[in-house]
Write a protein that holds these residues in place. Structure first.
Motif, PDB file in Angstrom:
ATOM      1  N   THR A 233       0.854  -1.192   0.000  1.00 10.70           N
ATOM      2  CA  THR A 233       0.000   0.000   0.000  1.00 10.70           C
ATOM      3  C   THR A 233       0.887   1.238   0.000  1.00 10.70           C
ATOM      4  N   ASN A 234       0.506   2.227  -0.791  1.00 13.91           N
ATOM      5  CA  ASN A 234       1.216   3.521  -0.830  1.00 13.91           C
ATOM      6  C   ASN A 234       2.514   3.458  -1.623  1.00 13.91           C
ATOM      7  N   ALA A 235       2.823   2.331  -2.230  1.00 18.82           N
ATOM      8  CA  ALA A 235       4.115   2.235  -2.926  1.00 18.82           C
ATOM      9  C   ALA A 235       3.945   2.721  -4.368  1.00 18.82           C
ATOM     10  N   VAL A 236       4.359   3.942  -4.599  1.00 21.07           N
ATOM     11  CA  VAL A 236       4.384   4.462  -5.973  1.00 21.07           C
ATOM     12  C   VAL A 236       5.763   5.055  -6.209  1.00 21.07           C
ATOM     13  N   HIS A 270       1.232  -4.557 -11.579  1.00 20.01           N
ATOM     14  CA  HIS A 270      -0.130  -4.009 -11.479  1.00 20.01           C
ATOM     15  C   HIS A 270      -1.154  -5.136 -11.341  1.00 20.01           C
ATOM     16  N   TYR A 271      -2.184  -4.885 -10.560  1.00 18.07           N
ATOM     17  CA  TYR A 271      -3.311  -5.824 -10.455  1.00 18.07           C
ATOM     18  C   TYR A 271      -4.500  -5.017  -9.954  1.00 18.07           C
ATOM     19  N   ALA A 279      -6.170   4.110  -2.486  1.00 22.34           N
ATOM     20  CA  ALA A 279      -4.710   4.290  -2.414  1.00 22.34           C
ATOM     21  C   ALA A 279      -4.114   3.390  -3.480  1.00 22.34           C
ATOM     22  N   TYR A 280      -2.904   3.690  -3.884  1.00 20.23           N
ATOM     23  CA  TYR A 280      -2.231   2.791  -4.818  1.00 20.23           C
ATOM     24  C   TYR A 280      -1.710   1.596  -4.033  1.00 20.23           C
ATOM     25  N   ASN A 281      -1.795   0.445  -4.628  1.00 25.61           N
ATOM     26  CA  ASN A 281      -1.254  -0.770  -4.013  1.00 25.61           C
ATOM     27  C   ASN A 281      -0.632  -1.574  -5.144  1.00 25.61           C
ATOM     28  N   HIS A 282       0.658  -1.850  -5.020  1.00 31.91           N
ATOM     29  CA  HIS A 282       1.373  -2.499  -6.121  1.00 31.91           C
ATOM     30  C   HIS A 282       2.248  -3.639  -5.624  1.00 31.91           C
ATOM     31  N   GLY A 283       2.601  -4.498  -6.558  1.00 35.82           N
ATOM     32  CA  GLY A 283       3.727  -5.385  -6.344  1.00 35.82           C
ATOM     33  C   GLY A 283       4.971  -4.627  -6.805  1.00 35.82           C
TER      34      GLY A 283
END
Ligand SMILES: Cc1cc2nc3c(=O)[nH]c(=O)nc-3n(C[C@H](O)[C@H](O)[C@H](O)COP(=O)(O)OP(=O)(O)OC[C@H]3O[C@@H](n4cnc5c(N)ncnc54)[C@H](O)[C@@H]3O)c2cc1C
Length: 638
Positions: A233-236, A270-271, A279-283
């Motif tokens: 979460t929050n990883a951009v 991305h998913y 919020a942005y949530n990424h792998g």
């Protein structure tokens, strides 16, 4: 089962979990991995002075000392004001205004850069950072109820403060950074120039953190990180993250700045994710990703898991604070709906069934508020708070799940599933806290293990070791040879057991306690005296196989948690002194008492619930003012 037993010296250094698992015949692989978790836990303990460690915690003492330390369940009222209040009020005003202007989110329906910047200007991102680094220096006991107010306005803005301040980079740097790291990193975290995240989970390592694979290797003046993270979460790009890696085979935390754009070293995965949608949530994929070597955090004892566990505690309190807010949103929206909706000629709000739901919701909010106030006060006092924060996390997430489905959804009927309805639009948001920051039942087992550890070390570890040295595979108390060989260890345990039976019941009393709360206090004290025998009896029955009796551990853990929730909530209501707080605490304590005894609800209980609902309907419930209410969908004329 054949196993390689390590040399005597190594055996003496091994943790209680390792000893028990090894004696219980587990494979060396499982012993090693569970032992690593247990050791990380023990290393977190050493960060705290003896009087603040788990064995001195209110929960441990209430259960094992035979007398509940009542003073540790009664936080003093909060100070009238604190310098961080101004920042909190400004931040709430920013969110209120931007929400009213429809400007909170960007085109991706995520919190916009402008919203984050306005919050930064208000000082929001520095709330938990000391003033000397440009922050607001808010005590946690002030931050947590503020988070409830913020989450009632906008849950994602609140969640981002928790990710940033509790599990993100702020807590790791504040607690484990050296002077240079603090001076360099805390000002940019406080100003919001860098908002942070915490990257722990991997595709192969979620509940089992010993399965981490992301690796860092020192190359000259930097580390090269290779591996993959999931669900962050929050990883951009551009943000600062606490990155958990394996360094020389051991977990470690690097504070890593993500590059402004993806490149050969760093890519996003991305998913679509249903929860925390705003919020942005990424792998995150790293391939020889470079992190300056001065960004390695070095705890005095322990390793990267020590750092992760520390921040997760605060995150668990924050999660409960947010659950208290979501449940207020349910209540604020149930009241007008139940007044509006008529069936058979009368508003559903006049029906006993609906009133019971309103009462249960008020009772759950009381429990969540009480646990947040208590846990935050303890953390500010310097307590480790592991057991207390786990209770708050499990109670908050389970209460929110029950409230969403059993109380909010059912009461709104078919409209719950309309597009634009709070329930239908946000159902995943209401369920996900049961999983993140530790899935509830996994945490219940962790709670059990921490709670019984000292008792196990004192009485069961010596018995297990004696069995091993006498080569007794299955102990039979009826076998006189077994009894003779283990006479010393067994008599020590028998002494404890007798002491429990003959202990004088010395329950403290509290002046001026409402009669209903006094009855709950007496019951909870009695439960706290029974639970040691229940725990010890399970340990005796299952002996070295207890680690495999997960369902029993969870059941016992929940009983202990419920007794503690009763104590915390009744004292919270005693401090509040209002009729509605006392009635809400009474209903929650009656619910918990029935759960613990298996009794059926009495008619008197249903009356109490109805009376509480009346108080709530009359407008007496704290913290509902200003909570956003939705328009009633599909209105009609009756
Ligand atoms: C919305 C969201 C946001 C998140 N944000 C972050 C973040 O910012 N940073 C981060 O690092 N992570 C984050 N996570 C990850 C989250 O912390 C993990 O999902 C969680 O820890 C559980 O791990 P898992 O999903 O891999 O579950 P798994 O490890 O796959 O486990 C699934 C289930 O199996 C059962 N189970 C597992 N092991 C055992 C066992 N030994 N015995 C009995 N039962 C067992 C449990 O019920 C468990 O819940 C986020 C997740 C979500 C959904």
């Amino acid at each position: 089962m054949s196993q390689t037993v390590p040399p005597k010296q190594e055996q003496e250094a091994q943790s209680f979990a390792e000893t028990a698992l090894r004696l219980g015949g587990k494979s060396e692989e499982e012993v090693r991995r569970m032992g690593a978790v247990d050791r990380a836990d023990e290393q977190v303990e050493t960060l705290f002075a003896a009087q603040y460690q788990t064995t001195s915690s209110p929960v441990h003492r209430a259960i094992w000392e035979g007398k509940v330390p009542l003073d540790l369940f009664q936080p003093p009222p909060p100070a009238a004001s604190h310098p961080s209040d101004a920042c909190m009020e400004k931040s709430l005003a920013v969110v209120r205004r931007r929400r009213d202007e429809g400007a909170l989110l960007n085109q991706d329906k995520k919190l916009s850069v402008e919203t984050l910047q306005e919050l930064a200007d208000a000082g929001y991102w520095g709330l938990l950072i000391e003033t000397k680094y440009g922050g607001q220096g808010a005590p946690f006991a002030r931050f947590a109820p503020f988070l409830t107010r913020m989450a009632a306005l906008d849950s994602m803005t609140a969640a981002m403060a928790s990710v940033h301040g509790c599990i993100g980079a702020v807590d790791p740097v504040r607690t484990f950074g050296n002077a240079e790291q603090k001076a360099r990193l805390l000002p940019v975290l406080a100003s919001g120039e860098k908002i942070s995240a915490f990257a722990l989970t991997e595709p192969g390592a979620g509940s089992d953190l010993t399965a981490l694979r992301t690796t860092a290797t020192l190359v000259g003046d930097h580390y090269e990180v290779t591996g993959e993270k999931l669900f962050i979460t929050n990883a951009v790009p551009g943000r600062l993250i606490g990155l958990v890696v394996l360094l020389e085979g051991k977990p470690a935390v690097l504070i890593a700045e993500l590059p402004p754009h993806e490149n050969d070293e760093f890519q996003l995965v991305h998913y679509g994710l249903y929860a925390l949608r705003q919020a942005y949530n990424h792998g995150l994929k790293f391939n020889k990703f470079r992190v300056p070597k001065e960004n390695l955090l070095k705890p005095k004892t322990g390793d990267g898991l020590t750092i992760a566990y520390h921040g997760l505690n605060l995150g668990r309190l924050a999660l409960c604070a947010s659950a208290a807010a979501s449940m207020r949103v349910f209540l604020a929206n149930m009241l007008p709906w139940t007044a509006y909706r008529k069936t058979y000629g009368k508003p559903i709000q006049t029906r006993e069934l609906v009133k019971r739901r309103i009462a249960r919701l008020a009772a759950l909010i009381a429990g969540a508020d009480a646990l947040v106030a208590w846990g935050s006060w303890l953390v500010d006092q310097g307590y480790r708070g592991e057991l207390e924060c786990i209770i708050a996390k499990i109670f908050g997430s389970e209460a929110q799940k029950e409230a969403a489905i059993e109380l909010f959804m059912k009461t709104h009927g078919g409209r719950s599933f309309l597009h634009g309805h709070l329930f239908g639009d946000n159902v995943h948001e209401y369920l996900a806290p049961c999983i993140y920051e530790g899935e509830g039942e996994m945490l219940a087992m962790a709670f059990f293990k921490s709670l019984v550890k000292e008792h196990g070390k004192a009485y069961f570890e010596p018995i297990g070791k004696a069995l091993q040295s006498h080569q007794i595979k299955t102990f039979s108390p009826a076998n006189p040879i077994h009894a003779w060989k283990l006479r010393r260890e067994l008599s020590s345990y028998a002494g404890w057991r007798m002491g429990q039976s003959f202990r004088r019941r010395d329950n403290g009393r509290v002046q001026g306690l409402d009669a209903r709360l006094a009855r709950h206090l007496a019951f909870a004290q009695e439960m706290c005296q029974k639970i040691p025998l229940e725990l010890s009896s399970a340990m005796r029955t299952h002996q070295l196989k207890l680690a495999d009796r997960q369902d029993r551990m969870i059941e016992l853990s929940q009983r202990a948690q419920d007794a503690i929730v009763m104590l915390v909530t009744l004292f919270w209501a005693h401090g509040k002194k209002t009729a509605v707080a006392i009635a809400a605490a009474d209903v929650l304590c009656q619910d918990l008492r029935r759960k613990l005894t298996g009794e059926r609800p009495s008619d008197a209980y249903f009356k109490d619930a109805n009376r509480l609902a009346d108080l709530v309907i009359e407008g007496g419930f704290e913290g509902l003012a200003g909570v956003p209410e939705q328009e009633i969908l599909m209105p009609y004329t009756s």
